[in-house]
Scaffold this motif. Structure first.
Motif, short mmCIF file in Angstrom:
data_model
loop_
_atom_site.label_atom_id
_atom_site.label_comp_id
_atom_site.label_asym_id
_atom_site.label_seq_id
_atom_site.Cartn_x
_atom_site.Cartn_y
_atom_site.Cartn_z
N ASP A 144 27.07 37.71 33.31
CA ASP A 144 27.03 38.97 33.13
C ASP A 144 28.57 39.44 33.58
N TRP A 145 29.38 39.88 32.62
CA TRP A 145 30.71 40.36 33.11
C TRP A 145 30.94 41.33 33.92
N GLN A 146 29.94 42.61 33.73
CA GLN A 146 30.14 43.57 34.76
C GLN A 146 29.40 43.20 36.13
N SER A 147 28.63 42.30 36.24
CA SER A 147 27.92 41.81 37.33
C SER A 147 29.01 40.87 38.09
N VAL A 148 29.60 39.96 37.43
CA VAL A 148 30.76 39.01 38.03
C VAL A 148 31.81 39.93 38.68
N ALA A 149 32.31 40.87 37.79
CA ALA A 149 33.51 41.74 38.26
C ALA A 149 33.06 42.59 39.48
N ALA A 150 31.86 43.12 39.65
CA ALA A 150 31.31 43.79 40.91
C ALA A 150 31.46 43.01 42.06
N ALA A 151 30.92 41.54 41.77
CA ALA A 151 31.02 40.87 42.95
C ALA A 151 32.27 40.55 43.38
N MET A 152 33.43 40.43 42.43
CA MET A 152 34.59 39.99 42.96
C MET A 152 35.21 41.25 43.82
N ARG A 153 34.73 42.50 43.54
CA ARG A 153 35.11 43.58 44.27
C ARG A 153 34.35 43.91 45.34
N GLY A 154 33.23 43.03 45.62
CA GLY A 154 32.27 43.35 46.69
C GLY A 154 32.49 42.52 47.78
N PRO A 155 31.42 42.50 48.75
CA PRO A 155 31.69 41.87 50.06
C PRO A 155 32.22 40.30 49.95
N VAL A 156 33.00 40.21 51.03
CA VAL A 156 33.92 38.85 50.89
C VAL A 156 33.02 37.76 51.47
N PRO A 157 32.99 36.56 50.79
CA PRO A 157 31.91 35.40 51.57
C PRO A 157 32.54 35.04 52.78
N MET A 213 40.86 45.19 57.50
CA MET A 213 40.99 45.40 55.96
C MET A 213 41.03 44.04 55.46
N THR A 214 40.15 44.07 54.27
CA THR A 214 40.09 43.04 53.47
C THR A 214 41.08 42.82 52.35
N ILE A 215 41.71 41.79 52.05
CA ILE A 215 42.53 41.64 51.03
C ILE A 215 42.16 40.78 50.16
N ARG A 216 42.13 41.16 48.88
CA ARG A 216 41.64 40.27 47.84
C ARG A 216 42.66 39.89 47.06
N ILE A 217 42.95 38.63 46.63
CA ILE A 217 43.98 37.96 45.98
C ILE A 217 43.56 37.45 44.70
N ALA A 218 44.01 37.82 43.58
CA ALA A 218 43.49 37.40 42.27
C ALA A 218 44.86 36.43 41.83
N MET A 219 44.78 35.25 41.49
CA MET A 219 45.60 34.28 41.19
C MET A 219 45.22 34.08 39.61
N TRP A 220 46.08 34.38 38.74
CA TRP A 220 46.03 34.08 37.66
C TRP A 220 46.72 32.84 36.84
N SER A 221 45.91 31.89 36.04
CA SER A 221 46.58 30.52 36.08
C SER A 221 46.17 30.19 34.59
N GLY A 222 46.78 29.43 34.00
CA GLY A 222 46.33 28.59 32.80
C GLY A 222 45.71 27.41 33.19
N PRO A 223 44.91 26.66 32.44
CA PRO A 223 44.40 25.32 32.90
C PRO A 223 45.38 24.38 33.25
N ARG A 224 45.19 23.39 34.07
CA ARG A 224 46.16 22.17 34.40
C ARG A 224 47.41 22.76 34.98
N ASN A 225 47.46 23.84 35.71
CA ASN A 225 48.72 24.41 36.27
C ASN A 225 48.52 24.19 37.74
N ILE A 226 48.00 23.08 38.38
CA ILE A 226 47.87 23.00 39.60
C ILE A 226 47.07 24.08 40.41
#
Length: 242
Positions: A60-73, A1-14
């Motif tokens: 392209d917003w939609q293309s990037v979003a699709a890539a983030m949901r797609g195959p893992v590098p 199973m692939t686990i995708r982690i989205a870490m949401w951060s502001g700039p300069r937050n380490i």
């Protein structure tokens, strides 16, 4: 199973050090602010290296979003994605990633403004993303039905192992001691903007020492930090406490 982690951060937050930490795992691929180019192209903000960033990325917003949901590098079982909520200015949002495991990295605005102002001519409260981050914390809880996972950079720097272990537990992934140290220098996964923004991080081999007394700001900079204070306080109340 692939686990995708989205870490949401502001700039300069380490946030880059945290990306290095996950990159130190043998089981994890990392992505560096994949929506940055789309954000710059859409808004026209003249941030440092803006033209280079746009030229180097899929904007392209939609293309990037699709890539983030797609195959893992590299077909890794984990994929750590470093995101900034204030970049999300189009019709793509956190709601487009219902299968990701979301976490949030925060930092006292007094320190963020001091660090960010040193890299740019001017900065606004919107550039720091606290309001959008607070919105996304609420939306993540609605998406998952679970309490949000929030970490404060000051806590991580004070005790990296304890808080990284707690983060792994909250994300339901195994602990890996490789998260505590890494080799210095650039990575292929770094954005083209690394030469401007990542100077100190490129020299590191682990998380730095705990933070000292908050820096003093010029009056105009203090006003920006004050605008972000309420949102930061609300976020801080949700953070992992050990």
């Amino acid at each position: 199973m692939t686990i995708r982690i989205a870490m949401w951060s502001g700039p300069r937050n380490i946030s880059t050090a945290m990306m290095r930490s996950f990159g130190g795992r043998s089981d994890c691929a990392v992505s560096d602010e994949p929506f940055y180019g789309a954000f710059l192209k859409t808004t026209g903000q003249r941030q440092p290296m803006a033209d280079d960033v746009i030229a180097s990325m899929d904007c392209d917003w939609q293309s990037v979003a699709a890539a983030m949901r797609g195959p893992v590098p590299g077909s890794k079982p984990l994929w750590y994605q470093k995101h900034m909520p204030h970049h999300m200015v189009a019709d793509i949002s956190i709601a487009d990633f219902p299968d990701h495991r979301h976490a949030f990295l925060i930092r006292d605005p007094q320190r963020v403004v001091a660090s960010y102002a040193a890299k740019r001519v001017e900065v606004t409260a919107d550039d720091l993303g606290y309001a959008r981050q607070l919105e996304y914390v609420d939306r993540a809880a609605q998406l998952t039905g679970q309490p949000p996972v929030v970490l404060d950079s000051a806590d991580i720097l004070r005790d990296p192992e304890a808080h990284l272990r707690a983060l792994c537990a909250a994300l339901d992934i195994p602990w890996d001691a490789g998260m505590l140290s890494w080799e210095s220098g650039p990575r292929e996964s770094d954005g083209v903007w690394a030469s401007h923004w990542y100077g100190r991080v490129l020299e590191t081999t682990g998380f730095g020492a705990g933070e000292n007394e908050a820096p003093r700001l010029a009056k105009s900079e203090q006003a920006i930090a004050d605008q972000c204070r309420d949102a930061y306080t609300q976020l801080s109340e949700l953070r992992i406490r050990l």
